[in-house]
Design a protein around this motif. Structure first.
Motif, PDB file in Angstrom:
ATOM      1  N   ASN A 145       0.836  -1.202   0.022  1.00  0.00           N
ATOM      2  CA  ASN A 145       0.043   0.091  -0.065  1.00  0.00           C
ATOM      3  C   ASN A 145       0.884   1.273  -0.023  1.00  0.00           C
ATOM      4  O   ASN A 145       0.252   2.364  -0.314  1.00  0.00           O
ATOM      5  CB  ASN A 145      -0.976  -0.062   1.097  1.00  0.00           C
ATOM      6  CG  ASN A 145      -2.215  -0.996   0.975  1.00  0.00           C
ATOM      7  OD1 ASN A 145      -2.446  -1.423   0.022  1.00  0.00           O
ATOM      8  ND2 ASN A 145      -2.698  -1.457   2.264  1.00  0.00           N
ATOM      9  N   ARG A 146       1.983   1.168   0.341  1.00  0.00           N
ATOM     10  CA  ARG A 146       2.843   2.294   0.248  1.00  0.00           C
ATOM     11  C   ARG A 146       3.325   2.688  -1.097  1.00  0.00           C
ATOM     12  O   ARG A 146       3.637   4.010  -1.381  1.00  0.00           O
ATOM     13  CB  ARG A 146       4.352   2.085   1.070  1.00  0.00           C
ATOM     14  CG  ARG A 146       4.260   1.447   2.612  1.00  0.00           C
ATOM     15  CD  ARG A 146       5.579   1.135   2.906  1.00  0.00           C
ATOM     16  NE  ARG A 146       5.530   0.527   4.610  1.00  0.00           N
ATOM     17  CZ  ARG A 146       6.613   0.164   5.031  1.00  0.00           C
ATOM     18  NH1 ARG A 146       7.770   0.155   4.376  1.00  0.00           N
ATOM     19  NH2 ARG A 146       6.626  -0.453   6.309  1.00  0.00           N
ATOM     20  N   TYR A 147       3.258   1.877  -2.106  1.00  0.00           N
ATOM     21  CA  TYR A 147       3.472   2.456  -3.609  1.00  0.00           C
ATOM     22  C   TYR A 147       2.203   3.092  -4.042  1.00  0.00           C
ATOM     23  O   TYR A 147       2.458   3.323  -5.103  1.00  0.00           O
ATOM     24  CB  TYR A 147       3.850   1.297  -4.115  1.00  0.00           C
ATOM     25  CG  TYR A 147       5.084   0.583  -3.705  1.00  0.00           C
ATOM     26  CD1 TYR A 147       6.219   1.107  -4.227  1.00  0.00           C
ATOM     27  CD2 TYR A 147       5.318  -0.507  -2.852  1.00  0.00           C
ATOM     28  CE1 TYR A 147       7.695   0.602  -3.944  1.00  0.00           C
ATOM     29  CE2 TYR A 147       6.465  -1.144  -2.486  1.00  0.00           C
ATOM     30  CZ  TYR A 147       7.727  -0.519  -2.944  1.00  0.00           C
ATOM     31  OH  TYR A 147       8.761  -1.134  -2.707  1.00  0.00           O
ATOM     32  N   ARG A 148       1.105   3.124  -3.577  1.00  0.00           N
ATOM     33  CA  ARG A 148      -0.250   3.334  -3.993  1.00  0.00           C
ATOM     34  C   ARG A 148       0.098   5.027  -4.594  1.00  0.00           C
ATOM     35  O   ARG A 148      -0.483   5.366  -5.584  1.00  0.00           O
ATOM     36  CB  ARG A 148      -1.205   3.376  -3.330  1.00  0.00           C
ATOM     37  CG  ARG A 148      -1.933   1.800  -2.975  1.00  0.00           C
ATOM     38  CD  ARG A 148      -3.187   1.908  -2.140  1.00  0.00           C
ATOM     39  NE  ARG A 148      -3.668   0.606  -2.156  1.00  0.00           N
ATOM     40  CZ  ARG A 148      -4.614  -0.117  -2.815  1.00  0.00           C
ATOM     41  NH1 ARG A 148      -4.862   0.476  -3.862  1.00  0.00           N
ATOM     42  NH2 ARG A 148      -4.943  -1.179  -2.808  1.00  0.00           N
ATOM     43  N   ARG A 149       0.525   5.944  -3.752  1.00  0.00           N
ATOM     44  CA  ARG A 149       0.586   7.341  -4.043  1.00  0.00           C
ATOM     45  C   ARG A 149       1.870   7.408  -5.005  1.00  0.00           C
ATOM     46  O   ARG A 149       1.470   8.373  -5.993  1.00  0.00           O
ATOM     47  CB  ARG A 149       1.158   7.985  -2.919  1.00  0.00           C
ATOM     48  CG  ARG A 149      -0.017   8.186  -1.776  1.00  0.00           C
ATOM     49  CD  ARG A 149       0.337   9.066  -0.594  1.00  0.00           C
ATOM     50  NE  ARG A 149       1.280   8.375   0.230  1.00  0.00           N
ATOM     51  CZ  ARG A 149       1.626   8.813   1.342  1.00  0.00           C
ATOM     52  NH1 ARG A 149       1.438  10.054   1.645  1.00  0.00           N
ATOM     53  NH2 ARG A 149       2.568   8.246   2.037  1.00  0.00           N
ATOM     54  N   THR A 150       2.983   6.821  -4.975  1.00  0.00           N
ATOM     55  CA  THR A 150       3.975   6.805  -5.964  1.00  0.00           C
ATOM     56  C   THR A 150       3.850   6.101  -7.396  1.00  0.00           C
ATOM     57  O   THR A 150       4.386   6.660  -8.356  1.00  0.00           O
ATOM     58  CB  THR A 150       5.352   6.733  -5.383  1.00  0.00           C
ATOM     59  OG1 THR A 150       5.481   5.209  -4.787  1.00  0.00           O
ATOM     60  CG2 THR A 150       5.806   7.485  -4.143  1.00  0.00           C
ATOM     61  N   HIS A 151       3.021   5.144  -7.256  1.00  0.00           N
ATOM     62  CA  HIS A 151       2.728   4.493  -8.528  1.00  0.00           C
ATOM     63  C   HIS A 151       1.333   4.016  -8.396  1.00  0.00           C
ATOM     64  O   HIS A 151       0.921   2.832  -8.038  1.00  0.00           O
ATOM     65  CB  HIS A 151       3.823   2.951  -8.250  1.00  0.00           C
ATOM     66  CG  HIS A 151       5.115   3.321  -8.234  1.00  0.00           C
ATOM     67  ND1 HIS A 151       5.980   3.582  -7.229  1.00  0.00           N
ATOM     68  CD2 HIS A 151       6.036   3.341  -9.516  1.00  0.00           C
ATOM     69  CE1 HIS A 151       7.159   3.912  -7.530  1.00  0.00           C
ATOM     70  NE2 HIS A 151       7.491   3.579  -8.628  1.00  0.00           N
ATOM     71  N   PRO A 152       0.355   4.926  -8.965  1.00  0.00           N
ATOM     72  CA  PRO A 152      -1.075   4.707  -9.131  1.00  0.00           C
ATOM     73  C   PRO A 152      -1.245   3.128  -9.899  1.00  0.00           C
ATOM     74  O   PRO A 152      -2.408   2.628  -9.429  1.00  0.00           O
ATOM     75  CB  PRO A 152      -1.466   5.840  -9.853  1.00  0.00           C
ATOM     76  CG  PRO A 152      -0.439   6.930  -9.289  1.00  0.00           C
ATOM     77  CD  PRO A 152       0.905   6.143  -9.610  1.00  0.00           C
ATOM     78  N   GLY A 209      -2.729  -0.021  -7.853  1.00  0.00           N
ATOM     79  CA  GLY A 209      -3.672   0.011  -7.249  1.00  0.00           C
ATOM     80  C   GLY A 209      -4.534  -1.272  -7.493  1.00  0.00           C
ATOM     81  O   GLY A 209      -5.093  -1.967  -6.713  1.00  0.00           O
TER      82      GLY A 209
END
Length: 566
Positions: free
Chosen positions: A510-517, A520
């Motif tokens: 879930n940490r990658y959701r903002r940097t790598h949409p 999702g």
């Protein structure tokens, strides 16, 4: 152009000179070696050896051989060696004229001639050595042989009584040998040393045989005239006494065998008179072996009677006890069959043993009747008694083994009950462990494993409560339940670890959701699988999504997860 021609001519001349020098040196060396070989042959000690022969009795064979050797040596000195010298001079001349090929051929001829000369000289020296050596050995060994013959004659005269009638024959044989010494002396006097040598070897072999005879004949005389006849008489006497005491010994045929041995001993006495020692030795050895065999047979009958009479019905008493023990075993089996199932072979053991014991009792009754009749050799009765006793011991062991088997059934039932309770407790422990783990859901495969373990435990309990109890079926069900619970325990640990791993990986992803949409949708799909208790699929989807946006992300997650573990 002229200078080049001169230089070329000088080089050719130099090459020729070098070739000539090398060729002359090589051939000169060969000539020197051949000359040394010739000189060595010429100085062989033939004359010295011939001089030794001249000191011998120069008559007959010695004179003839001496003349031949001297003629052969004269031919070497006056014909062969001068011929070699002539060839050596020719080879030296050819070398001086640079005819190296011709010189090589001449040297080969010289070498071949020297080989022939050496063979001739070696033959002369060898024959000389043989003759001179024969004369020396004949003189020394002849004295020794003569001394041995005289000592044998003295011993024969001093102890004549120990040789019996063979003494006259031995005396004649010694006189024959003495006559051969006269022939030996005549050959020596006539100078026939080599022929005398051959005769001396024959005399030595004859004296060896004579001395062996004179050592063995007194011993064999004692054996065939006293020792063996006394032993045969002892056997005959013992045989008759045993028959009077009731022993059945006709099957041994000792009387016939003893008579044949007596005939052999009579024949051996005649052989000894003729000094035929070797054949007498064979007869005596066979007689000794036979006598020892007779002693063994009679002793075996005595021991057999001792064992048979010592039994006095004891074996029958033991067989009766086994029979009573088998009746108890039949009762025990009937009681056990009320509580436990026995297969056909197991259930029939006491019946089979009862039948075999019955046949053994009949066999012993027949044997006991034959013992009472006293018409059968005790050795036969003893052998049959031993067979009965051996079978009796086998039956006792079978009874003991089956009795132990019956007792083991109850023990196995108790152990199976305890083992089943342990499995129930372990299943309860696994169930509590799963509840305490607060899993979001239970996968279908795990539910099936849990149900299988419960069913197998229940089936085992059902089998244990059956009457009569089939312990073989119980053991099979118990083993299956053990395997099922063990498998469930392993899968429980795997499931709990899988849930923890997938939950932490989803949090890490879930940490990658903002940097790598783009991550999702895959993470959403993984969360759905997690909620549906498909943890392996959730792990796979989540790991694929993380690896797609960060090639080193999974390694960092793995390190972080390991640090968090207690």
């Amino acid at each position: 152009m002229m200078v080049e021609f001169v230089i070329g001519a000088i080089i050719v001349v130099l090459i020729f000179l070098i070739y000539a020098m090398v060729g002359r040196k090589r051939n000169a060396k060969e000539i020197d070696q051949l000359d040394m070989k010739k000189t060595e042959l010429l100085h062989r000690p033939v004359n010295e050896e011939l001089a030794k022969v001249k000191r011998l009795n120069m008559t007959g064979q010695t004179e003839s051989l001496f003349d031949r050797w001297r003629a052969e040596w004269d031919e070497v000195v006056t014909v062969d060696i001068p011929a070699v010298d002539e060839k050596l001079f020719a080879s030296e001349d050819q070398v001086d004229k640079f005819r190296f090929g011709a010189a090589k051929k001449t040297n080969n001829e010289i070498e071949s001639r020297l080989v022939q000369i050496e063979k001739k000289v070696n033959s002369i020296l060898s024959e000389l050595e043989q003759l001179v050596g024969s004369e020396e050995k004949n003189r020394a060994e002849g004295e020794d042989m003569y001394t041995r013959q005289r000592e044998a004659k003295k011993r024969l005269l001093a102890h004549r009584h120990t040789f019996g009638k063979a003494a006259s024959v031995l005396e004649i044989q010694l006189d024959v040998i003495a006559g051969r010494f006269d022939k030996f002396a005549d050959l020596t006097e006539d100078g026939d040393y080599l022929e005398a040598r051959e005769l001396l070897m024959e005399i030595q072999a004859e004296m060896d045989i004579m001395e062996h005879k004179m050592v063995r004949i007194p011993v064999l005389m004692t054996e065939v005239n006293h020792t063996l006849p006394a032993q045969l008489s002892e056997i005959e006497h013992g045989y008759k006494e045993m028959k009077q005491d009731g022993y059945m010994l006709d099957h041994l045929q000792i009387e016939k065998e003893v008579n044949e041995l007596k005939e052999d001993l009579n024949r051996s006495r005649d052989l000894l008179v003729k000094t035929e020692v070797s054949e007498t030795e064979l007869i005596v050895k066979d007689a000794r072996d036979s006598i020892e065999f007779f002693y063994d047979l009679l002793e075996k009958e005595v021991m057999a009677k001792h064992h048979v009479l010592k039994d006095e019905g004891e074996t029958g008493t033991v067989i009766h006890g086994i029979s009573e023990q088998n009746d108890d075993l039949l009762e025990q089996t009937d009681l056990v069959k009320q509580s436990y199932q026995l297969n056909g072979e197991e259930a029939d053991v006491p019946k089979r043993l009862k039948e075999e014991i019955y046949h053994l009792e009949k066999q012993y009754e027949i044997l006991y009747g034959r013992i009472e009749e006293e018409k059968t050799a005790y050795s036969f009765l003893h052998d049959e008694l031993k067979d009965i006793q051996a079978r009796m011991e086998e039956l006792k062991k079978e009874q003991e083994g089956f009795s132990a088997f019956l007792q083991t059934l109850r023990k196995d039932e108790v152990e199976a009950t305890k083992e089943l309770q342990t499995l129930k407790n372990r299943l309860q422990h696994i169930t509590r462990k799963v509840k305490q783990s607060n899993l979001p859901g239970i996968p279908d495969y795990y539910k099936e494993l849990s149900e299988d373990a419960r069913v197998r435990i229940h089936e085992t309990g059902t089998n244990l409560n059956e009457k009569p109890l089939n312990m073989k079926a119980v053991r099979e069900k118990l083993d299956a339940a053990n395997g099922s619970v063990e498998h469930l325990a392993n899968k429980t640990d795997e499931l709990i670890e899988q849930v923890a791993l997938s939950e932490r990986m989803l949090q890490f992803g879930n940490r990658y959701r903002r940097t790598h949409p783009s991550i999702g949708p895959k993470l959403n799909e993984a969360e759905l699988a997690f909620r549906q208790a498909d943890y392996s699929k959730a792990l796979e989807l989540c790991a694929t999504a993380i690896d797609k946006v960060d090639s080193k992300g999974l390694k960092r997650f793995d390190a972080q997860f390991k640090e968090e573990q207690p």
